[in-house]
Design an enzyme around this catalytic site. Structure first.
Site, short mmCIF file in Angstrom:
data_model
loop_
_atom_site.label_atom_id
_atom_site.label_comp_id
_atom_site.label_asym_id
_atom_site.label_seq_id
_atom_site.Cartn_x
_atom_site.Cartn_y
_atom_site.Cartn_z
N CYS A 43 0.83 -1.21 0.00
CA CYS A 43 0.00 0.00 0.00
C CYS A 43 0.86 1.26 0.00
CB CYS A 43 -0.93 -0.02 1.21
SG CYS A 43 -1.92 1.47 1.33
N CYS A 48 -1.52 1.72 -3.04
CA CYS A 48 -2.50 2.80 -2.86
C CYS A 48 -1.88 4.20 -2.87
CB CYS A 48 -3.24 2.67 -1.53
SG CYS A 48 -3.34 1.03 -0.85
N LYS A 51 0.00 5.29 -6.12
CA LYS A 51 -1.05 5.28 -7.15
C LYS A 51 -1.91 6.53 -7.06
CE LYS A 51 -4.88 3.91 -6.19
NZ LYS A 51 -5.57 2.65 -6.09
N TYR A 179 -9.44 -3.24 -11.15
CA TYR A 179 -9.31 -1.83 -10.79
C TYR A 179 -7.90 -1.28 -11.01
CZ TYR A 179 -7.12 -2.57 -6.16
OH TYR A 179 -6.25 -2.89 -5.15
N GLU A 183 -7.26 1.93 -13.27
CA GLU A 183 -6.65 3.12 -12.67
C GLU A 183 -5.40 3.55 -13.44
OE1 GLU A 183 -8.13 2.64 -8.04
OE2 GLU A 183 -6.18 1.84 -8.59
N HIS A 437 -26.56 21.80 -0.61
CA HIS A 437 -26.70 22.42 -1.92
C HIS A 437 -25.70 23.54 -2.12
CE1 HIS A 437 -28.79 23.52 -5.56
NE2 HIS A 437 -28.76 24.78 -5.17
N GLU A 442 -26.08 15.69 -3.38
CA GLU A 442 -27.48 15.95 -3.01
C GLU A 442 -28.43 15.10 -3.85
OE1 GLU A 442 -29.17 19.94 -3.94
OE2 GLU A 442 -27.27 20.31 -4.97
P1 FAD Z 1 1.36 -6.07 1.95
O1 FAD Z 1 1.02 -4.67 2.23
O2 FAD Z 1 1.65 -6.44 0.55
O3 FAD Z 1 2.61 -6.43 2.85
C1 FAD Z 1 3.28 -7.64 2.77
C2 FAD Z 1 4.73 -7.41 3.13
O4 FAD Z 1 5.35 -8.66 3.36
C3 FAD Z 1 5.53 -6.74 2.02
O5 FAD Z 1 6.17 -5.60 2.53
C4 FAD Z 1 6.52 -7.80 1.58
O6 FAD Z 1 7.76 -7.27 1.18
C5 FAD Z 1 6.67 -8.60 2.86
N1 FAD Z 1 7.10 -10.00 2.67
C6 FAD Z 1 6.59 -10.90 1.81
N2 FAD Z 1 7.18 -12.10 2.01
C7 FAD Z 1 8.06 -11.94 3.02
C8 FAD Z 1 8.95 -12.81 3.68
N3 FAD Z 1 9.04 -14.08 3.37
N4 FAD Z 1 9.74 -12.31 4.67
C9 FAD Z 1 9.66 -11.00 5.01
N5 FAD Z 1 8.82 -10.13 4.42
C10 FAD Z 1 8.04 -10.61 3.45
N6 FAD Z 1 -5.98 -1.14 -1.49
C11 FAD Z 1 -6.84 -0.18 -1.08
O7 FAD Z 1 -7.50 -0.36 -0.06
N7 FAD Z 1 -6.98 0.99 -1.79
C12 FAD Z 1 -6.26 1.25 -2.90
O8 FAD Z 1 -6.41 2.31 -3.50
C13 FAD Z 1 -5.34 0.26 -3.35
N8 FAD Z 1 -4.59 0.48 -4.44
C14 FAD Z 1 -3.69 -0.44 -4.83
C15 FAD Z 1 -2.91 -0.19 -5.96
C16 FAD Z 1 -1.99 -1.10 -6.39
C17 FAD Z 1 -1.16 -0.81 -7.61
C18 FAD Z 1 -1.82 -2.33 -5.67
C19 FAD Z 1 -0.81 -3.34 -6.13
C20 FAD Z 1 -2.58 -2.61 -4.54
C21 FAD Z 1 -3.52 -1.67 -4.12
N9 FAD Z 1 -4.32 -1.89 -3.00
C22 FAD Z 1 -5.23 -0.94 -2.60
C23 FAD Z 1 -4.26 -3.18 -2.26
C24 FAD Z 1 -3.42 -3.04 -0.99
O9 FAD Z 1 -2.16 -2.51 -1.29
C25 FAD Z 1 -3.28 -4.41 -0.33
O10 FAD Z 1 -4.57 -4.96 -0.15
C26 FAD Z 1 -2.60 -4.30 1.03
O11 FAD Z 1 -1.33 -3.72 0.91
C27 FAD Z 1 -2.48 -5.70 1.65
O12 FAD Z 1 -1.78 -5.62 2.85
P2 FAD Z 1 -1.00 -6.90 3.39
O13 FAD Z 1 -0.55 -6.57 4.77
O14 FAD Z 1 -1.80 -8.12 3.20
O15 FAD Z 1 0.25 -7.08 2.42
#
Ligand code: FAD
Length: 453
Positions: A43, A48, A51, A179, A183, A437, A442
């Site tokens: 994110c 997010c 983006k 999406y 986007e 308004h 509205e």
């Molecule tokens: P992540 O935030 O992906 O975190 C996982 C972390 O784990 C990463 O930092 C990764 O490096 C780390 N990792 C992975 N494997 C290992 C390992 N083995 N050891 C150590 N570290 C590891 N959501 C919204 O709500 N609104 C939006 O506008 C939106 N826009 C988006 C736009 C794009 C282009 C993308 C790709 C996603 C978007 N999302 C949006 C989705 C949102 O980013 C994800 O749903 C959210 O980040 C998920 O969080 P998470 O904690 O599951 O994983």
């Protein structure tokens, strides 16, 4: 307390992992968090946040054009991609540091390396160290899918790379109809890149309300985005400085870049989950119960790696609920229904609740209220853009089941509509609410005529 090195070991410092770590530490747990890339996760680093900054950037071309109708003349406007990327990087750096500070302030130990599951209570670190934890939380997120069988796939970029291109291409082909594809089509097109969107389905944004999908498709086309539905990229070849992209109908496009936004896959590869007994579902996501507990009682998973609702606020809520349940002494389940959401397309989408299609499947009498109008701003700007608003109502109870908007600030509206819909608001409550308004919103409280088609 337990003979383990930690009470909780979190793998992944993204939205879900960071929240879980902070809350568990606040509940008194000894917590470690491993991150292999950058704290903040998708994110903050490549989702997010960057983006939305790019979406803002891409709005200015139209804003300059629209300003003329309001008496402004703006000569010599120019856009510099390198400045945008550098400023975006600075902001992400700031957020990344804030996330690190917050974790440390909460008392969690941050370990900047890859971690894998070595057993129900064991974690192996890339450095070779092995640690034990009473509980392990898998919060590793997801990765963009690239079709590796496709000839020339290695020439394609994904959203990960799109944020740091050295220069803007003159033309881009984007594969995908979800999406993220939509986007980025708006971003690139707004920044002056000729944009072709290639999607496999009948239409973009599968799962969204049909009227929204139609409306957005028409508006995107007005902005010059070429949408090739029911099409697939079948090959990519290098061509000069760029690529030549072939579609299944034989059409070919020369482009500076080709981007795949055709889904994301849970980050489970090489994580040791199956060896530890953690069951995955057919989508290779960690299978969890309502409390985010996996098939191994000491291992939990939250966020995109579980492939439930892949959005930041959901991952955060799941991480928080996990920490409260396991360390805070109160059982909290996350309700995955009625998630308000936005698509930062151009124009924007904001939506909460059921689509008309879903409502007609589940309810015997469905009333539809909808309107499409020219936003006030465009009476002077002259822009040919319309806004759509739609309410889906249970005709028997009068309860509002869904609200769907396409137009400026739709995402902001969806946040507030989400409260009303969650509270069980009826259409009569909308009607009884006085209008603000002059606003676009509205219209939501002045819709009186049922749509009869
Ligand atoms: P992540 O935030 O992906 O975190 C996982 C972390 O784990 C990463 O930092 C990764 O490096 C780390 N990792 C992975 N494997 C290992 C390992 N083995 N050891 C150590 N570290 C590891 N959501 C919204 O709500 N609104 C939006 O506008 C939106 N826009 C988006 C736009 C794009 C282009 C993308 C790709 C996603 C978007 N999302 C949006 C989705 C949102 O980013 C994800 O749903 C959210 O980040 C998920 O969080 P998470 O904690 O599951 O994983």
């Amino acid at each position: 307390m337990s003979g383990f090195d930690y009470d909780l070991f979190v793998i992944g410092a993204g939205s879900g992992g960071v929240r879980a770590a902070r809350i568990a530490a606040r509940h008194g747990a000894k917590v470690a968090v491993a991150e292999e890339y950058r704290v903040g996760g998708t994110c903050v680093i490549r989702g997010c946040v960057p983006k939305k900054l790019f979406v803002y950037a891409s709005h200015f071309a139209e804003a300059f054009e629209d300003a003329v109708g309001f008496g402004w003349t703006s000569e010599k406007v120019a856009f510099d991609w390198a400045t945008l990327v550098a400023n975006k990087d600075r902001e992400i750096e700031r957020l990344n540091k804030a996330y690190v500070r917050n974790l440390e302030a909460a008392g969690a130990e941050l370990i900047l390396e890859r971690a894998t599951v070595a057993g129900p209570h064991s974690v192996a670190l890339a450095s070779g160290r092995q640690v034990t934890a009473r509980y392990i939380l898998v919060a590793t997120g997801a990765t963009p899918f690239l079709p590796r069988h496709l000839p020339g796939h290695e020439l394609a970029i994904t959203s990960n790379e799109a944020f740091n291109l050295e220069r803007l291409p003159a033309r881009i082909v984007i594969a995908g109809g979800g999406y993220i594809a939509v986007e980025f089509a708006g971003i690139f097109s707004g920044l002056g890149v000729e944009t072709v969107l290639v999607c496999r389905g009948e239409q973009i944004l599968r799962g969204f309300d049909g009227d929204l999908r139609n409306h957005l498709t028409a508006e995107m086309k007005k902005k010059g985005i070429e949408i090739r539905a029911r099409s697939e990229v079948t090959g990519i070849a290098r061509s000069g400085d760029g690529v030549r992209v072939t579609l299944d109908d034989g059409a070919q496009f020369g482009a500076g870049q080709v981007m795949f936004a055709t889904g994301r896959i849970p980050n489970v590869t090489g994580l040791g989950l199956q060896d530890a007994g953690v069951a995955l579902n057919p989508h290779m996501a960690v299978k969890v119960d309502g409390y985010s507990r996996s098939s191994v009682p000491s291992i939990y998973a939250v966020g995109d790696v579980t492939n439930r609702v892949n959005l930041t606020p959901v991952a955060i809520r799941e991480g928080h609920a996990f920490a409260d349940t396991v360390f805070g002494g109160k059982d909290v389940m996350v309700d995955h229904s009625l998630v308000p959401t936005a698509v930062f397309s151009q124009p924007e989408i904001g939506t909460v609740g059921m689509t008309e299609e879903a409502a007609r499947q589940g309810f015997s009498k469905v009333d539809i209220y909808k309107t499409s109008f020219r936003p006030m701003k465009h009476t002077l700007s002259g822009r040919d853009e319309r806004m759509l608003m739609k309410l889906v109502v249970d005709g028997e109870t009068d309860r509002v089941l869904g609200c769907h908007i396409c137009g400026p600030d739709a995402g902001e509206m969806a946040q507030l509509l989400g409260i009303a819909v969650r509270m069980g608001a009826r259409k009569s409550d909308f009607d009884a609410t006085l209008a603000v308004h002059p606003t676009a919103a509205e219209e939501l409280v002045t819709l009186r005529e049922k749509w009869t088609g």
